[in-house]
Design a protein around this motif. Structure first.
Motif, PDB file in Angstrom:
ATOM      1  N   ALA A   1      -0.139  -3.973  10.328  1.00 16.69           N
ATOM      2  CA  ALA A   1       0.105  -5.412  10.375  1.00 16.69           C
ATOM      3  C   ALA A   1      -0.122  -5.866  11.814  1.00 16.69           C
ATOM      4  CB  ALA A   1       1.543  -5.699   9.961  1.00 16.69           C
TER       5      ALA A   1
ATOM      6  N   THR B   1       1.176 -11.822   8.155  1.00 15.24           N
ATOM      7  CA  THR B   1       1.209 -10.541   8.883  1.00 15.24           C
ATOM      8  C   THR B   1      -0.173  -9.905   9.015  1.00 15.24           C
ATOM      9  OG1 THR B   1       1.792  -9.505   6.795  1.00 15.24           O
ATOM     10  CG2 THR B   1       3.597 -10.028   8.277  1.00 15.24           C
TER      11      THR B   1
ATOM     12  N   GLY C   1      -2.987   7.622  11.522  1.00 20.28           N
ATOM     13  CA  GLY C   1      -3.117   8.239  10.191  1.00 20.28           C
ATOM     14  C   GLY C   1      -2.315   9.526  10.063  1.00 20.28           C
TER      15      GLY C   1
ATOM     16  N   VAL D   1      -7.194   7.030  10.452  1.00 16.94           N
ATOM     17  CA  VAL D   1      -6.894   5.757   9.784  1.00 16.94           C
ATOM     18  C   VAL D   1      -5.957   4.925  10.642  1.00 16.94           C
ATOM     19  CG1 VAL D   1      -5.969   4.675   7.681  1.00 16.94           C
ATOM     20  CG2 VAL D   1      -7.090   6.915   7.531  1.00 16.94           C
TER      21      VAL D   1
ATOM     22  N   LYS E   1       8.732  -4.561   5.813  1.00 18.45           N
ATOM     23  CA  LYS E   1       9.731  -3.742   6.506  1.00 18.45           C
ATOM     24  C   LYS E   1      10.962  -4.581   6.828  1.00 18.45           C
ATOM     25  CE  LYS E   1       6.679  -0.132   7.760  1.00 18.45           C
ATOM     26  NZ  LYS E   1       5.656   0.429   8.594  1.00 18.45           N
TER      27      LYS E   1
ATOM     28  N   GLY F   1      -2.031  -4.747  -1.021  1.00 17.43           N
ATOM     29  CA  GLY F   1      -1.148  -3.617  -0.734  1.00 17.43           C
ATOM     30  C   GLY F   1      -1.490  -2.999   0.597  1.00 17.43           C
ATOM     31  N   ARG F   2      -1.496  -1.684   0.637  1.00 18.06           N
ATOM     32  CA  ARG F   2      -1.772  -0.933   1.873  1.00 18.06           C
ATOM     33  C   ARG F   2      -3.274  -0.943   2.128  1.00 18.06           C
ATOM     34  NH1 ARG F   2      -2.759   4.394   2.275  1.00 18.06           N
ATOM     35  NH2 ARG F   2      -2.789   4.836   4.478  1.00 18.06           N
ATOM     36  N   ILE F   3      -3.708  -1.641   3.178  1.00 15.71           N
ATOM     37  CA  ILE F   3      -5.146  -1.789   3.418  1.00 15.71           C
ATOM     38  C   ILE F   3      -5.768  -0.425   3.715  1.00 15.71           C
ATOM     39  CG2 ILE F   3      -6.898  -2.979   4.814  1.00 15.71           C
ATOM     40  CD1 ILE F   3      -5.084  -4.782   2.974  1.00 15.71           C
TER      41      ILE F   3
ATOM     42  N   ASP G   1      -4.229   1.534  10.591  1.00 20.34           N
ATOM     43  CA  ASP G   1      -3.925   0.565   9.520  1.00 20.34           C
ATOM     44  C   ASP G   1      -2.612  -0.101   9.870  1.00 20.34           C
ATOM     45  OD1 ASP G   1      -3.547  -0.777   7.106  1.00 20.34           O
ATOM     46  OD2 ASP G   1      -2.656   0.983   6.144  1.00 20.34           O
TER      47      ASP G   1
ATOM     48  N   HIS H   1       5.212  -1.449   1.334  1.00 26.71           N
ATOM     49  CA  HIS H   1       4.057  -1.726   0.470  1.00 26.71           C
ATOM     50  C   HIS H   1       4.048  -0.819  -0.752  1.00 26.71           C
ATOM     51  CE1 HIS H   1       3.203  -4.089   3.886  1.00 26.71           C
ATOM     52  NE2 HIS H   1       2.277  -4.718   3.177  1.00 26.71           N
TER      53      HIS H   1
ATOM     54  N   ASN I   1      -4.677 -12.133  -0.648  1.00 28.24           N
ATOM     55  CA  ASN I   1      -5.359 -11.542   0.511  1.00 28.24           C
ATOM     56  C   ASN I   1      -6.849 -11.844   0.436  1.00 28.24           C
ATOM     57  OD1 ASN I   1      -3.327  -8.572   0.492  1.00 28.24           O
ATOM     58  ND2 ASN I   1      -3.353 -10.109   2.077  1.00 28.24           N
TER      59      ASN I   1
ATOM     60  N   GLU J   1       1.310   9.150   8.566  1.00 27.68           N
ATOM     61  CA  GLU J   1       1.284   8.948   7.112  1.00 27.68           C
ATOM     62  C   GLU J   1       1.099  10.285   6.388  1.00 27.68           C
ATOM     63  OE1 GLU J   1      -0.125   6.918   9.310  1.00 27.68           O
ATOM     64  OE2 GLU J   1       0.778   4.988   8.797  1.00 27.68           O
TER      65      GLU J   1
HETATM   66  P1  NAD Z   1       2.827   1.148  11.346  1.00 24.75           P
HETATM   67  O1  NAD Z   1       3.295   0.367  12.523  1.00 24.75           O
HETATM   68  O2  NAD Z   1       3.783   2.075  10.712  1.00 24.75           O
HETATM   69  O3  NAD Z   1       1.539   1.992  11.759  1.00 24.75           O
HETATM   70  C1  NAD Z   1       0.421   1.360  12.311  1.00 24.75           C
HETATM   71  C2  NAD Z   1      -0.634   2.386  12.679  1.00 24.75           C
HETATM   72  O4  NAD Z   1      -0.176   3.167  13.769  1.00 24.75           O
HETATM   73  C3  NAD Z   1      -0.967   3.378  11.571  1.00 24.75           C
HETATM   74  O5  NAD Z   1      -2.337   3.588  11.536  1.00 24.75           O
HETATM   75  C4  NAD Z   1      -0.258   4.655  11.987  1.00 24.75           C
HETATM   76  O6  NAD Z   1      -0.923   5.833  11.544  1.00 24.75           O
HETATM   77  C5  NAD Z   1      -0.325   4.546  13.475  1.00 24.75           C
HETATM   78  N1  NAD Z   1       0.765   5.253  14.135  1.00 24.75           N
HETATM   79  C6  NAD Z   1       2.084   5.123  13.903  1.00 24.75           C
HETATM   80  N2  NAD Z   1       2.784   5.934  14.693  1.00 24.75           N
HETATM   81  C7  NAD Z   1       1.881   6.612  15.448  1.00 24.75           C
HETATM   82  C8  NAD Z   1       1.978   7.613  16.458  1.00 24.75           C
HETATM   83  N3  NAD Z   1       3.154   8.093  16.850  1.00 24.75           N
HETATM   84  N4  NAD Z   1       0.848   8.086  17.001  1.00 24.75           N
HETATM   85  C9  NAD Z   1      -0.354   7.623  16.603  1.00 24.75           C
HETATM   86  N5  NAD Z   1      -0.517   6.681  15.651  1.00 24.75           N
HETATM   87  C10 NAD Z   1       0.597   6.173  15.093  1.00 24.75           C
HETATM   88  O7  NAD Z   1       2.224   0.165  10.235  1.00 24.75           O
HETATM   89  P2  NAD Z   1       2.600  -1.366   9.925  1.00 24.75           P
HETATM   90  O8  NAD Z   1       2.025  -2.246  10.940  1.00 24.75           O
HETATM   91  O9  NAD Z   1       4.050  -1.441   9.647  1.00 24.75           O
HETATM   92  O10 NAD Z   1       1.803  -1.612   8.564  1.00 24.75           O
HETATM   93  C11 NAD Z   1       2.272  -1.020   7.361  1.00 24.75           C
HETATM   94  C12 NAD Z   1       1.354  -1.270   6.233  1.00 24.75           C
HETATM   95  O11 NAD Z   1       1.447  -2.635   5.845  1.00 24.75           O
HETATM   96  C13 NAD Z   1      -0.128  -1.017   6.467  1.00 24.75           C
HETATM   97  O12 NAD Z   1      -0.558  -0.109   5.458  1.00 24.75           O
HETATM   98  C14 NAD Z   1      -0.795  -2.375   6.248  1.00 24.75           C
HETATM   99  O13 NAD Z   1      -2.069  -2.327   5.629  1.00 24.75           O
HETATM  100  C15 NAD Z   1       0.198  -3.026   5.341  1.00 24.75           C
HETATM  101  N6  NAD Z   1       0.106  -4.504   5.354  1.00 24.75           N
HETATM  102  C16 NAD Z   1      -0.464  -5.118   4.286  1.00 24.75           C
HETATM  103  C17 NAD Z   1      -0.504  -6.494   4.248  1.00 24.75           C
HETATM  104  C18 NAD Z   1      -1.123  -7.213   3.072  1.00 24.75           C
HETATM  105  O14 NAD Z   1      -1.051  -8.426   3.027  1.00 24.75           O
HETATM  106  N7  NAD Z   1      -1.718  -6.537   2.121  1.00 24.75           N
HETATM  107  C19 NAD Z   1       0.029  -7.254   5.293  1.00 24.75           C
HETATM  108  C20 NAD Z   1       0.574  -6.574   6.377  1.00 24.75           C
HETATM  109  C21 NAD Z   1       0.628  -5.191   6.411  1.00 24.75           C
END
Ligand code: NAD
Length: 360
Positions: free
Chosen positions: A179, A159, A310, A175, A187, A118-120, A177, A44, A265, A313
């Protein structure tokens, strides 16, 4: 290559200005994208620039649009993003929701017709930094679906991200956050551009068989992403589709709606002021005690420690702010090409990127 955040932000800003955006909006979008890279979400980050430039060119992304309130019932608000930069209209709408929640204690806001938000988590962080709790249900439309339902093999949704944030006073907010697909489509894109496999359990091919090849999302015959967490993740994705899409946006991924190769979105956002729920002090004390309790857990074998949502990140941010942002060659080539499409001359691009050594 590893790229310094300040220079990357400047390059991204110049690309959006050249594509027709006013400076303030261009820098806001650039800062959001670079912040996503800094927080470890390259999916993102600046890798979205080619899509944004293409969508501006196609008329899908309106660079000057601002968030417009179309219904105001006090604690319930409906805002139209008018297909502006999600990073601009999303932040404007969130600021309105925070202001209103200070009066009403709770706000439920529909934010419709945003170009890619973007990143919600950035809107959740905006709420958390203002001392608010927030919950975000988001759907993703404007292009064909990418994610198959649990037990299905055809694409029906995208997603659909979900986010929930809890403030922690002077400490950074908690936080969550994510998909609702097994991994974010961005990814898969990053893995495809790097020529890498995706984790097992993320994708199925056109026959519904598991695969780790990201190519199935970009080359026919197409496969699909699966939901995270089997039927439970699928259930949450459905709720993002129906609350973000049908309720807030009145636009879901069903086939009668437009699919024009853009990214739209719709978000249902609930903002809660802890002051309206028995007071901030008691809430924060209980949150802190629970956070300490979670952190005190003995790590599982092969794990270093227990984290809260969170924290990964923030760790990535500390690392990348010091070391620079890693960008693969294919993603960089796409960004430089988009800079040209946006109207920057070769000399201007060289001027803006000349600091990157070819073997960096
Ligand atoms: P991710 O799988 O990397 O993380 C998901 C969540 O898990 C996060 O809150 C993270 O802090 C938490 N996390 C990760 N590892 C952890 C751990 N070891 N212990 C505790 N918590 C942990 O995220 P993702 O699903 O790949 O999403 C990535 C981004 O994509 C997000 O910012 C999301 O908003 C964005 N996204 C945006 C859209 C859009 O259309 N705008 C669509 C899909 C995703």
């Amino acid at each position: 290559m590893q790229i310094d955040q300040t220079r990357l932000t400047e390059f991204a800003t110049r690309i959006f200005v050249s594509a027709g955006s006013r400076e303030a909006f261009a820098s806001r979008v650039a800062e959001h994208l670079v912040a996503a890279n800094l927080k470890g979400h390259d999916s993102h980050g600046v890798g979205m620039i080619p899509a944004y430039v293409a969508n501006i060119g196609a008329g899908h992304l309106k660079v000057d649009a601002e968030a417009r309130v179309i219904e105001d019932r006090g604690a319930v608000l409906l805002v139209d993003g008018q297909f502006g930069f999600g990073q601009v209209v999303g932040a404007q709408a969130t600021a309105m929701a925070i202001d209103r929640a200070r009066e009403t204690g709770v706000v439920c806001m529909g934010v419709r017709n945003c170009h890619h938000l973007g990143r919600i988590g950035s809107y959740g962080e905006q709420c958390g930094q203002a001392g608010m709790v927030s919950v975000h249900f988001v759907n993703v439309v404007g292009h064909g679906p990418l994610v198959s339902p649990f037990a299905g093999r055809e694409r029906r949704m995208s997603t659909n991200p979900f986010c929930c944030v809890v403030p922690r006073g002077e400490e950074p907010p908690i936080v969550l956050d994510m998909a609702t697909s097994a991994i974010a489509q961005g990814k898969v894109r990053v893995a495809y551009l790097k020529g890498e496999a995706v984790p097992e359990g993320s994708l199925i091919d056109h026959q519904g068989l598991p695969t780790t090849d990201p190519g199935v999302m970009f080359q026919e015959p197409f496969g699909s992403l699966g939901p995270f967490g089997a039927h439970k993740g699928y259930g949450l994705a459905v709720m993002c589709e129906l609350l973000g899409g049908a309720l807030a946006g009145q636009w879901t991924a069903q086939p009668a709606r437009p699919r024009e190769s853009t990214i739209v979105n719709h978000m249902l956002m609930i903002v809660l002021d802890p002051a309206a729920f028995g007071g901030v002090a008691g809430f924060q004390a209980e949150v802190s005690a629970m956070v300490d309790y979670l952190h005190s857990t003995t790590p599982a074998q092969d794990a270093d420690r227990v984290r809260l949502p969170g924290e990964p990140e923030r760790e990535a941010l500390a690392r990348r702010a010091a070391e620079g942002i890693p960008i693969d060659d294919n993603s960089w080539a796409g960004i430089v090409k988009a800079a040209g499409s946006a109207g920057l001359t070769t000399a201007e691009i060289e001027d803006l990127t000349g600091w990157i050594s070819p073997d960096a």
